[in-house]
Design an enzyme around this catalytic site. Structure first.
Site, mmCIF file in Angstrom:
data_model
loop_
_atom_site.group_PDB
_atom_site.id
_atom_site.type_symbol
_atom_site.label_atom_id
_atom_site.label_comp_id
_atom_site.label_asym_id
_atom_site.label_seq_id
_atom_site.Cartn_x
_atom_site.Cartn_y
_atom_site.Cartn_z
ATOM 1 N N ASP A 1 1.889 -4.771 3.092
ATOM 2 C CA ASP A 1 0.834 -4.385 4.035
ATOM 3 C C ASP A 1 1.262 -4.716 5.465
ATOM 4 O O ASP A 1 2.080 -5.607 5.679
ATOM 5 C CB ASP A 1 -0.460 -5.131 3.664
ATOM 6 C CG ASP A 1 -1.693 -4.427 4.209
ATOM 7 O OD1 ASP A 1 -1.556 -3.350 4.825
ATOM 8 O OD2 ASP A 1 -2.804 -4.951 4.019
ATOM 9 N N HIS B 1 6.470 2.182 8.716
ATOM 10 C CA HIS B 1 6.826 2.537 7.330
ATOM 11 C C HIS B 1 8.353 2.613 7.180
ATOM 12 O O HIS B 1 8.911 2.137 6.197
ATOM 13 C CB HIS B 1 6.198 3.876 6.927
ATOM 14 C CG HIS B 1 4.697 3.851 6.927
ATOM 15 N ND1 HIS B 1 3.973 2.807 6.422
ATOM 16 C CD2 HIS B 1 3.784 4.747 7.387
ATOM 17 C CE1 HIS B 1 2.675 3.060 6.567
ATOM 18 N NE2 HIS B 1 2.527 4.229 7.152
ATOM 19 N N SER C 1 -0.926 4.170 -2.923
ATOM 20 C CA SER C 1 -2.036 4.082 -3.882
ATOM 21 C C SER C 1 -2.739 5.426 -3.978
ATOM 22 O O SER C 1 -2.575 6.288 -3.092
ATOM 23 C CB SER C 1 -3.026 3.007 -3.427
ATOM 24 O OG SER C 1 -3.813 3.509 -2.365
ATOM 25 N N GLU D 1 -5.600 5.907 -3.330
ATOM 26 C CA GLU D 1 -6.510 5.963 -2.167
ATOM 27 C C GLU D 1 -5.767 6.365 -0.885
ATOM 28 O O GLU D 1 -6.393 6.780 0.092
ATOM 29 C CB GLU D 1 -7.195 4.605 -1.941
ATOM 30 C CG GLU D 1 -8.280 4.257 -2.953
ATOM 31 C CD GLU D 1 -7.748 3.677 -4.260
ATOM 32 O OE1 GLU D 1 -6.577 3.204 -4.266
ATOM 33 O OE2 GLU D 1 -8.460 3.711 -5.272
ATOM 34 N N ASN D 2 -4.446 6.227 -0.883
ATOM 35 C CA ASN D 2 -3.684 6.529 0.343
ATOM 36 C C ASN D 2 -3.689 8.016 0.714
ATOM 37 O O ASN D 2 -3.342 8.368 1.850
ATOM 38 C CB ASN D 2 -2.240 6.023 0.241
ATOM 39 C CG ASN D 2 -2.116 4.529 0.370
ATOM 40 O OD1 ASN D 2 -1.224 3.901 -0.191
ATOM 41 N ND2 ASN D 2 -3.017 3.902 1.116
ATOM 42 N N TRP D 3 -4.136 8.890 -0.214
ATOM 43 C CA TRP D 3 -4.245 10.319 0.136
ATOM 44 C C TRP D 3 -5.285 10.522 1.239
ATOM 45 O O TRP D 3 -5.330 11.568 1.876
ATOM 46 C CB TRP D 3 -4.643 11.151 -1.096
ATOM 47 C CG TRP D 3 -3.613 11.165 -2.179
ATOM 48 C CD1 TRP D 3 -3.685 10.495 -3.363
ATOM 49 C CD2 TRP D 3 -2.356 11.869 -2.192
ATOM 50 N NE1 TRP D 3 -2.545 10.736 -4.112
ATOM 51 C CE2 TRP D 3 -1.720 11.575 -3.418
ATOM 52 C CE3 TRP D 3 -1.700 12.713 -1.291
ATOM 53 C CZ2 TRP D 3 -0.466 12.095 -3.761
ATOM 54 C CZ3 TRP D 3 -0.465 13.233 -1.637
ATOM 55 C CH2 TRP D 3 0.136 12.925 -2.854
ATOM 56 N N ARG E 1 -5.393 9.104 4.021
ATOM 57 C CA ARG E 1 -4.803 8.969 5.369
ATOM 58 C C ARG E 1 -4.590 10.347 5.996
ATOM 59 O O ARG E 1 -4.709 11.361 5.293
ATOM 60 C CB ARG E 1 -3.475 8.213 5.270
ATOM 61 C CG ARG E 1 -3.725 6.799 4.797
ATOM 62 C CD ARG E 1 -2.514 5.920 4.877
ATOM 63 N NE ARG E 1 -2.932 4.570 4.519
ATOM 64 C CZ ARG E 1 -2.314 3.460 4.873
ATOM 65 N NH1 ARG E 1 -1.222 3.530 5.593
ATOM 66 N NH2 ARG E 1 -2.780 2.285 4.507
ATOM 67 N N ARG F 1 -6.802 -9.307 -0.448
ATOM 68 C CA ARG F 1 -7.447 -8.438 -1.448
ATOM 69 C C ARG F 1 -6.412 -7.961 -2.451
ATOM 70 O O ARG F 1 -5.215 -7.982 -2.187
ATOM 71 C CB ARG F 1 -7.989 -7.155 -0.774
ATOM 72 C CG ARG F 1 -9.103 -7.313 0.168
ATOM 73 C CD ARG F 1 -9.596 -5.919 0.597
ATOM 74 N NE ARG F 1 -8.625 -5.229 1.443
ATOM 75 C CZ ARG F 1 -8.532 -5.388 2.743
ATOM 76 N NH1 ARG F 1 -9.359 -6.216 3.377
ATOM 77 N NH2 ARG F 1 -7.634 -4.727 3.449
ATOM 78 N N SER G 1 -6.847 -4.719 -3.893
ATOM 79 C CA SER G 1 -6.770 -3.277 -3.629
ATOM 80 C C SER G 1 -6.319 -2.453 -4.840
ATOM 81 O O SER G 1 -5.427 -1.601 -4.718
ATOM 82 C CB SER G 1 -5.849 -2.988 -2.436
ATOM 83 O OG SER G 1 -6.331 -3.622 -1.289
#
Ligand code: FPP
Length: 259
Positions: A38, A55, A83, A85-87, A89, A212, A214
């Protein structure tokens, strides 16, 4: 030669690194370390650069840590790279990340393979496009007999999604009469997860000051020691892993017992 002497021979340590290194009990090293990388964006911002620069620099950290893990008694290292969930972004950041996975793999594959690194993916690669899917499956095939260190990349990964996938698979086995309900136990579930062939991580590291999980290896991290550091991922190097391993060795792992 002792394990410690063998490892030291391969590394050039400065005075501080040497202090930490010499306190580590190399016979009691975690076999599997999981890392939530992170802080790439915040690190880049602090340098006045776009997030994507963070990155790119994060790949150098992966490279250093994998190289180090090949020299110490760690057998598996898992990096949370993308992850499910990263879609969410921005389209440009997602597309940059997908490009970076592909170009970094191309750049390092032969070198990693020569160093004895086995490359494995956990997550649903099918959603990442046929090109990336093929590149990572080919890398997995090319390196599958390597034994120095197994590098797992969590790509389009979610701990809940993995458990949901396994639940459906088991439900199907039961409903089709292939599996007796009584045969379902924790071991049976564990070995069906993406991580089924490896031991659970004993140490889970998250960088950049966030405390966290995540959605990362929810089942597998049940008894891991969590180590949180303020260091942003692009700055994370060998010495930070030594610090984490030393802290892990100073924890009292009770697994619900009393000692
Ligand atoms: C988290 O930092 C980082 C990511 C979501 C991406 C990590 C990916 C890499 C380091 C590249 C990996 C390359 C290969 C080949 C696997 P963040 O963007 O959430 O940082 P922030 O919290 O500071 O915004």
């Amino acid at each position: 030669m002792s394990i410690e002497a063998k490892i030291r021979k391969d590394l050039q340590l400065n005075e501080y690194e040497e202090t930490i290194f010499s306190k580590i009990d190399w016979k009691n090293c975690p076999k599997h370390i999981a890392i939530i990388m992170d802080g790439n964006g915040r690190w880049a911002k602090s340098q006045g650069k776009p997030r994507t620069y963070g990155h790119k620099k994060g790949v150098d950290s992966i490279h250093s840590i994998v190289e180090l893990c090949g020299k110490i008694p760690v057998e598996y290292v898992t990096f949370y790279a993308f992850s499910t969930e990263n879609w969410k972004r921005t389209e440009s950041e997602v597309s940059m990340l997908l490009g970076l996975f592909s170009s970094s793999l191309k750049k390092y594959l032969n070198q990693l393979s020569d160093q004895g690194v086995r490359i494995n993916v956990i997550g649903d690669l099918s959603k990442m496009g046929p090109k990336i899917q093929k590149e990572f499956l080919d890398a997995n095939e090319k390196t599958k007999s390597n034994t120095k260190i197994c590098m797992n990349l969590a790509l389009n990964y979610s701990g809940r999604a993995d458990l949901t996938r396994v639940t459906k698979e088991i439900a199907l086995e039961v409903s089709s009469g292939k599996l007796d309900l009584e045969k379902i136990n924790e071991d049976y579930i564990s070995q069906k997860l993406y991580t089924g062939f490896m031991p659970e991580p004993e140490l889970m590291i998250r960088t950049s000051g966030e405390n966290r999980l995540s959605n990362f290896m929810l089942w597998e991290n049940a008894y891991s020691e969590f180590y949180f550091t303020d260091v942003h991922w692009p700055d994370f190097r060998e010495v930070h892993l030594f610090e984490a391993i030393l802290e892990y060795q100073n924890r009292n792992r009770k697994f619900g017992g009393l000692c």
